[in-house]
Design a protein around this motif. Sequence first.
Motif, mmCIF file in Angstrom:
data_model
loop_
_atom_site.group_PDB
_atom_site.id
_atom_site.type_symbol
_atom_site.label_atom_id
_atom_site.label_comp_id
_atom_site.label_asym_id
_atom_site.label_seq_id
_atom_site.Cartn_x
_atom_site.Cartn_y
_atom_site.Cartn_z
ATOM 1 N N LEU A 7 -47.007 -12.491 -10.176
ATOM 2 C CA LEU A 7 -48.265 -13.213 -10.007
ATOM 3 C C LEU A 7 -49.448 -12.273 -10.199
ATOM 4 C CD1 LEU A 7 -49.290 -16.049 -9.146
ATOM 5 C CD2 LEU A 7 -49.504 -15.135 -6.846
ATOM 6 N N ARG A 8 -49.328 -11.070 -9.606
ATOM 7 C CA ARG A 8 -50.403 -10.087 -9.754
ATOM 8 C C ARG A 8 -50.569 -9.671 -11.207
ATOM 9 N NH1 ARG A 8 -49.841 -5.781 -4.842
ATOM 10 N NH2 ARG A 8 -49.681 -7.296 -3.169
ATOM 11 N N CYS A 9 -49.416 -9.470 -11.876
ATOM 12 C CA CYS A 9 -49.433 -9.072 -13.279
ATOM 13 C C CYS A 9 -50.185 -10.119 -14.106
ATOM 14 C CB CYS A 9 -47.996 -8.922 -13.753
ATOM 15 S SG CYS A 9 -47.849 -8.122 -15.335
ATOM 16 N N LEU A 10 -49.888 -11.387 -13.830
ATOM 17 C CA LEU A 10 -50.540 -12.486 -14.535
ATOM 18 C C LEU A 10 -52.047 -12.485 -14.257
ATOM 19 C CD1 LEU A 10 -49.773 -15.023 -16.225
ATOM 20 C CD2 LEU A 10 -49.900 -16.306 -14.096
ATOM 21 N N LEU A 11 -52.385 -12.233 -12.993
ATOM 22 C CA LEU A 11 -53.785 -12.192 -12.585
ATOM 23 C C LEU A 11 -54.545 -11.090 -13.318
ATOM 24 C CD1 LEU A 11 -54.702 -14.154 -10.325
ATOM 25 C CD2 LEU A 11 -54.951 -12.157 -8.867
ATOM 26 N N PHE A 12 -53.916 -9.902 -13.413
ATOM 27 C CA PHE A 12 -54.556 -8.786 -14.115
ATOM 28 C C PHE A 12 -54.692 -9.081 -15.603
ATOM 29 C CE2 PHE A 12 -52.890 -6.064 -10.509
ATOM 30 C CZ PHE A 12 -54.137 -5.894 -9.945
ATOM 31 N N ALA A 13 -53.697 -9.782 -16.164
ATOM 32 C CA ALA A 13 -53.754 -10.125 -17.584
ATOM 33 C C ALA A 13 -54.937 -11.062 -17.854
ATOM 34 C CB ALA A 13 -52.447 -10.763 -18.028
ATOM 35 N N VAL A 14 -55.108 -12.061 -16.957
ATOM 36 C CA VAL A 14 -56.244 -12.975 -17.106
ATOM 37 C C VAL A 14 -57.555 -12.198 -16.978
ATOM 38 C CG1 VAL A 14 -57.448 -14.935 -16.075
ATOM 39 C CG2 VAL A 14 -54.974 -14.995 -16.312
ATOM 40 N N LEU A 15 -57.588 -11.266 -16.024
ATOM 41 C CA LEU A 15 -58.789 -10.453 -15.808
ATOM 42 C C LEU A 15 -59.125 -9.659 -17.075
ATOM 43 C CD1 LEU A 15 -60.849 -9.647 -13.646
ATOM 44 C CD2 LEU A 15 -59.364 -7.743 -13.058
ATOM 45 N N TRP A 16 -58.096 -9.078 -17.701
ATOM 46 C CA TRP A 16 -58.316 -8.313 -18.934
ATOM 47 C C TRP A 16 -58.879 -9.228 -20.031
ATOM 48 C CZ3 TRP A 16 -58.663 -3.445 -20.553
ATOM 49 C CH2 TRP A 16 -58.738 -3.252 -21.917
ATOM 50 N N TRP A 17 -58.280 -10.404 -20.135
ATOM 51 C CA TRP A 17 -58.718 -11.365 -21.152
ATOM 52 C C TRP A 17 -60.199 -11.701 -20.956
ATOM 53 C CZ3 TRP A 17 -59.836 -16.776 -20.377
ATOM 54 C CH2 TRP A 17 -60.006 -17.486 -21.562
ATOM 55 N N VAL A 18 -60.596 -11.877 -19.675
ATOM 56 C CA VAL A 18 -61.987 -12.181 -19.377
ATOM 57 C C VAL A 18 -62.881 -10.996 -19.729
ATOM 58 C CG1 VAL A 18 -63.607 -12.613 -17.487
ATOM 59 C CG2 VAL A 18 -61.504 -13.920 -17.638
ATOM 60 N N LEU A 19 -62.460 -9.797 -19.336
ATOM 61 C CA LEU A 19 -63.291 -8.609 -19.584
ATOM 62 C C LEU A 19 -63.440 -8.339 -21.070
ATOM 63 C CD1 LEU A 19 -62.139 -6.141 -16.802
ATOM 64 C CD2 LEU A 19 -64.218 -7.470 -16.908
ATOM 65 N N ALA A 20 -62.393 -8.649 -21.864
ATOM 66 C CA ALA A 20 -62.450 -8.437 -23.305
ATOM 67 C C ALA A 20 -63.119 -9.614 -24.006
ATOM 68 C CB ALA A 20 -61.048 -8.219 -23.860
ATOM 69 N N GLU A 21 -63.684 -10.521 -23.238
ATOM 70 C CA GLU A 21 -64.393 -11.691 -23.756
ATOM 71 C C GLU A 21 -63.531 -12.535 -24.694
ATOM 72 O OE1 GLU A 21 -67.928 -9.987 -25.305
ATOM 73 O OE2 GLU A 21 -68.568 -9.315 -23.341
#
Lengths: 156, 88, 100
Positions: A7-21
Amino acid sequence: MIPSLLLRCLLFAVLWWVLAEGRIDGWWLGAIAVATATWASAVLLPPAAHRLRLVQMPGFVWFFLRNSIRGGFQVAMMALRGRSALQPGVLELQLNLPAGGARVLMTSVIGLMPGTLSVELAEDRLRLHVLDVRLSLAAEVGELETRIRALFGVGP
Amino acid sequence: MTGFELPIALFLLCNLIVALLAAARGPTAADRMLMALLFGSTGTGVLVLLAHGGGGQVLVDVALLLALLAAIGGIAFARRAWQRGGDD
Amino acid sequence: MIEILSTALLIVGAFFYFAGTLGLLRFPDVYSRLHALAKADNLGLGCVLIGLALQAENVAVALKLLLIWPLALAASAGVSYAIARRADSLGIAPWRKEKQ
């Protein structure tokens, strides 16, 4: 343990996607970042160490948003009316929360709720500064406490 | 971009300057600490408005970083205040 | 339509920032000023961020803007408690109406 890390891994992946616009051209860098972040979170905050009830999260966030908007609106109106709108006072209450995260969250969140601000937390006693003693703030603080108890999964 | 970003950014900047002067003039040492709050909220607001008013998306990253540092600072401050006893 | 909504949110946000500064100038002691800054300025930032997020070209850009808000909220919550506690330990008494 494993589902929690996934779940955390998925959360960080979404966060990266957001940060990379939303761009995916640098995905390999993102993959490294997500893996490192998951590893760091597993070391620094082992899944078993904290027990937030994720089911309660949306309800708490909604409660928090609603009240912090109300709080901002209320204090803005008081600022427009000047100091004659104020009747400040001090409120002391006994917290019925476990030591640690729950009490710290309560102390911090109170500062964004309508009319209240934490002044001192000593053991389980919390002293508040209130903008207007005429408002029924004790009941509102009580409701926040109930929400935090539910979030941390203590008692009813 | 609607053309309102830059005037509002300017308005916030004026607000920030007035608030900073008021906080600096504040009668007690605690009043001067209010400046720490001002940069976290007004500073990030001005940055995101400038980003959309033609400054480019990179300013959003700056605003995000400023907010992140302010959050870490805030949590560290609060933890310190919470952990230590009567004197700090 | 979205542009009008976005502009309206920006103006509402600016109003809350203004109210925060007004509170800072008009409120009598450091505790009440903390209320004004922590609550009003954060609501102002929230309105500005939502207003700008409405104009974003994709979801990720909008979410990135909205990500700033919880960070700023955490900062305000922590810093305002730390300042209030410090003011209290310095012996600054809250202003009371009766004494004026």
